[in-house]
Design an enzyme around this catalytic site. Structure first.
Site, PDB file in Angstrom:
ATOM      1  N   HIS A  72      50.567   5.313 -11.250  1.00  0.00           N
ATOM      2  CA  HIS A  72      51.836   4.573 -11.389  1.00  0.00           C
ATOM      3  C   HIS A  72      51.573   3.076 -11.588  1.00  0.00           C
ATOM      4  O   HIS A  72      52.055   2.480 -12.567  1.00  0.00           O
ATOM      5  CB  HIS A  72      52.688   4.802 -10.129  1.00  0.00           C
ATOM      6  N   GLU A  73      50.818   2.489 -10.701  1.00  0.00           N
ATOM      7  CA  GLU A  73      50.547   1.047 -10.807  1.00  0.00           C
ATOM      8  C   GLU A  73      49.709   0.761 -12.052  1.00  0.00           C
ATOM      9  O   GLU A  73      49.879  -0.273 -12.700  1.00  0.00           O
ATOM     10  CB  GLU A  73      49.852   0.530  -9.544  1.00  0.00           C
ATOM     11  N   HIS A  76      52.038   0.210 -14.831  1.00  0.00           N
ATOM     12  CA  HIS A  76      52.576  -1.161 -14.839  1.00  0.00           C
ATOM     13  C   HIS A  76      51.555  -2.120 -15.466  1.00  0.00           C
ATOM     14  O   HIS A  76      51.910  -2.983 -16.272  1.00  0.00           O
ATOM     15  CB  HIS A  76      52.850  -1.626 -13.400  1.00  0.00           C
ATOM     16  N   GLU A 119      59.432  -0.081 -14.947  1.00  0.00           N
ATOM     17  CA  GLU A 119      59.376   1.188 -14.224  1.00  0.00           C
ATOM     18  C   GLU A 119      59.245   2.358 -15.198  1.00  0.00           C
ATOM     19  O   GLU A 119      58.609   3.368 -14.886  1.00  0.00           O
ATOM     20  CB  GLU A 119      60.652   1.315 -13.379  1.00  0.00           C
TER      21      GLU A 119
END
Lengths: 499, 499
Positions: free
Chosen positions: A264-265, A268, A294
């Site tokens: 997830h990160e 980003h 997001e």
């Protein structure tokens, strides 16, 4: 002021503030990942001084004159400077509408409310927080009216976080997903759950660290541009396209937790690493909005990371690192365990299917608060009622209920919807990407790069140059449409739970 | 300028510069320990801007006026402010004696020389570096004469690094240790060496990290005030007494390396954590000099850490963490392996006994360079001759010879002696501490705290308030005397090698 002078001064001020923001960003990252606990006092002194310096530049009469000059001549300046000026104007809209006393008073309120919320959460003591929340709601309504007298105050705040997304759009969005997903969630809750106990064996942190390196390698993250640290709550921060930092947290009894926070990160980070070179060093470096950011993190986490192709790809790698813990686990068992969906109480721990229901509940409550249709005194009851109705769960305490998130204590009304929009953007983008790329084939082969390059070309390279709505049109050729998200979830989870 | 105004402005400037130094310190630490490789460009931009800002404050006409006012009224101001002003004056002495052009030119020379040295070292190509070194020597002589026309230029530079220690003192010091230690080293080189192969088995980094935590616990380092990071070369940096950072490097085939770097850097950290509260936030926070700082790091590393009492204490702990690697190792074997002494080529890897010989060689060479008695062209031959004479080793290449250290490429002539003085200070301090404390008994019992409190009371609490010479008198009741160091080494190594 002459236009050329205004442009030169604008760039100079941005560059100077950028240096301070960079330093503050590194100090915050260091504070969260490396600093000893007692560093807090010295750290706060530096942050206070640098905040004062940048604040004084950003609200100086000279700054206002520069921005007004640039706005007046906006058709004569280049696209990047024009957008930089427009965003700077937008961010100052509130500041220029309220008095300095109002601003200082509000900062004090937010600081106090945050401290009170922190204790209230620990003690599950909503009553102590309620007066602060009430004041924050009142102030947000008042500020919204001052900043945008022509608009509904909640619309003003929603647009602050997700440009162009007001209640008009969001009502339609949330109505649609509520109608489709609430029944789906209820049907699934009656089905037997797959076993996921093997994800909760003992996974030593030092081994998980090596696994994170592998995951970042599979994602194609260039480690010369992106480092990884450890914090209580994972986050990503970036200073320029060659200096990104992601963090994770290793729970030794939950492999999935750090595995998917890294992906997830990492998503980003990919977004900001993919910004066009000419945006580096400008105020347009970063992501278009919270929701668009997001969308990219969840694209890697869910659309890639929780796909069957990816879990099939990663299982042999995971088994090599954790041979005993994952002994005998089949690809099907792994995929189902990773995608187990179960209504729960805490938003940040929710699975892919139920996540947006948590957001929906907050949206409905915020809307009522901002329109005086719900008093902060009645908030917990309303919260608990909605959790029962949409997710079928009983909320045992406010700690696990309306006190769980920090957003409202910081005055952040209107932020939550972007979390859900991100998933919806992603599903729509994926549907269009699939027309051009053999998505599953690429993921199955561990060849993520063409997917990243596609996202870079259609989303990442623009940074903050375009609005989220414009990026949806650029990447999909049409306006935002939540149906893709509904179809994606319905198809995936119907198959998973044999509906 | 009024005295009160000068004091207020002085404190205000120091506080403001302190904020920038703090931020730069954190950024440097982050850059070394956490940042991705490509962060360098953005990092340099911030450092350049902040350096410019602090430089402009520190050399402003207003600053000079403030300092001159404080100097003029030095008998009317409190001790801390007086010392702060004196040190600020001292640090500006050179700056106020040379032209801005000279300063800029020198900065450029140092930057170029450092880059050239870096490549020269890799390629063992002294010839490419020699013209830069020659220019650096010339400039240092010229600057020394301008800053202190009454003094010998080398004395000016020595005093810059170790206040009060000029060639008068150092000639006596080095003559004494040379006369005593060179023969001792030669005698030991004819003796059989103890086995230390068990220190070079495989020690996984993740296990060594846990061992570091244990060592810091044994030392009594409060981890709420001191964090540990990982870098190529270990160092310590501190921002205030509640925010220290030490670093280490884990070599999986050398347990001793990180073990003693943690204790050494921990000693540096202890020094600054022990500063009196009233020095925190002043420019007197830190250590009295390079030499005094080194005395404290080596006190923990060598006088405590390599003592028989300590190796006996630590062996069972080490065996618990590395049971297979240290299986069967006796306390005597462990102590002897840790204290193995062997003449070698590289200063930073030298053992406790031979270390000061490396420094002596550099001192003799610097002295000749600064007096025009040695040309930079003849430097490698002189270096190699001295290594043969004092340590009995042949230098196979300049890479392992006169190009090994970075100091000269940065213009740092006069710094090296402080490394050796630190050990000598420590031995003298230890001799006096033993009159008041049961040193061996405390170490054997793992009760390091009374030793730390003694050092805090006699050294640490003063920060930069006293000169190194004053601290020696405060802690030992007499002037600096190298005989303690000679006696300590002679006794310890004669016993170890059965002389």
């Amino acid at each position: 002021m002459e236009l050329n002078e205004a442009i030169a001064k604008f760039k100079e001020q941005n560059k100077l503030m950028g240096v301070y923001y960079h330093a503050m960003g590194v100090m915050s990252y260091d504070f969260e990942t490396a600093a000893p606990k007692n560093a807090v006092a010295g750290y706060s002194d530096v942050m206070a001084k640098f905040s004062e310096i940048t604040y004084n530049i950003s609200v100086s009469p000279e700054r206002f004159e520069i921005l007004d000059t640039l706005t007046e001549h906006k058709d004569e300046i280049d696209e990047i400077t024009r957008r930089e000026a427009a965003l700077a104007q937008k961010s100052l809209k509130l500041m220029r509408s309220i008095s300095v006393e109002d601003y200082v008073e509000y900062q004090r309120l937010v600081n106090e409310a945050s401290a009170v919320w922190h204790d209230a959460k620990v003690n599950s003591d909503y009553a102590s927080f309620e007066p602060y929340l009430n004041k924050l709601v009142e102030t947000s309504i008042r500020f919204g009216r001052l900043a945008a007298p022509e608009a509904d105050p909640y619309d003003y705040w929603l647009d602050e976080y997700e440009e162009g997304f007001t209640q008009d759009v969001l009502d339609g969005y949330f109505d649609k997903i509520k109608a489709a997903l609430v029944p789906l969630i209820h049907r699934i809750s009656e089905k037997p759950q797959p076993d996921n106990s093997f994800l909760h064996k003992h996974f030593p942190a030092w081994k998980q660290r090596e696994f994170s390196d592998k995951l970042m390698e599979v994602m194609g993250i260039d480690r010369r541009d992106c480092a990884i640290g450890e914090t209580e709550h994972p986050f990503t921060t970036g200073f320029n396209k060659h200096d990104l930092r992601i963090t994770t947290h290793y729970y030794e009894d939950a492999l999935e937790s750090s595995m998917y926070s890294v992906i997830h990160e990492g998503g980003h980070a990919m977004y900001e690493m993919g910004n066009a070179d000419e945006l580096d060093g400008t105020t347009l470096f970063g992501g278009a909005s919270c929701g668009m950011h997001e969308s990219q993190s969840r694209f890697y986490e869910n659309l890639i990371g929780r796909s069957r192709a990816f879990t099939d790809l990663i299982l042999p790698i995971a088994k090599e690192m954790f041979p005993e813990q994952l002994d005998g686990v089949t690809p099907d068992e792994f995929y189902r365990a990773i995608n187990r969906s179960e209504p729960s109480l805490i938003r940040t721990e929710a699975d892919e299917l139920t996540y947006s229901m948590h957001v929906l509940i907050r949206y409905e409550i915020e809307k009522k608060l901002m329109h005086g249709e719900l008093s902060t005194k009645d908030l917990p009851a309303e919260w608990n009622r909605l959790y029962k109705e949409y997710l079928g769960v009983d909320v045992p305490s406010d700690k696990e209920g309306c006190l769980q998130d920090s957003h409202w204590s910081g005055g952040g009304f209107g932020y939550f919807p972007s979390y859900s929009l991100g998933s919806a953007y992603g599903a729509q983008i994926l549907a269009h990407m699939k027309k051009e790329l053999d998505f599953e084939g690429l993921v199955a082969a561990g060849n993520i790069e063409p997917i990243t390059l596609w996202l870079r070309e259609h989303i990442h390279k623009y940074g903050l140059l375009k609005t989220p709505a414009e990026l949806i049109r650029i990447s999909t050729g049409e306006d935002f449409d939540p149906q893709y998200y509904i179809d994606y979830l319905t198809e995936k989870f119907s198959a998973l739970y044999d509906l």
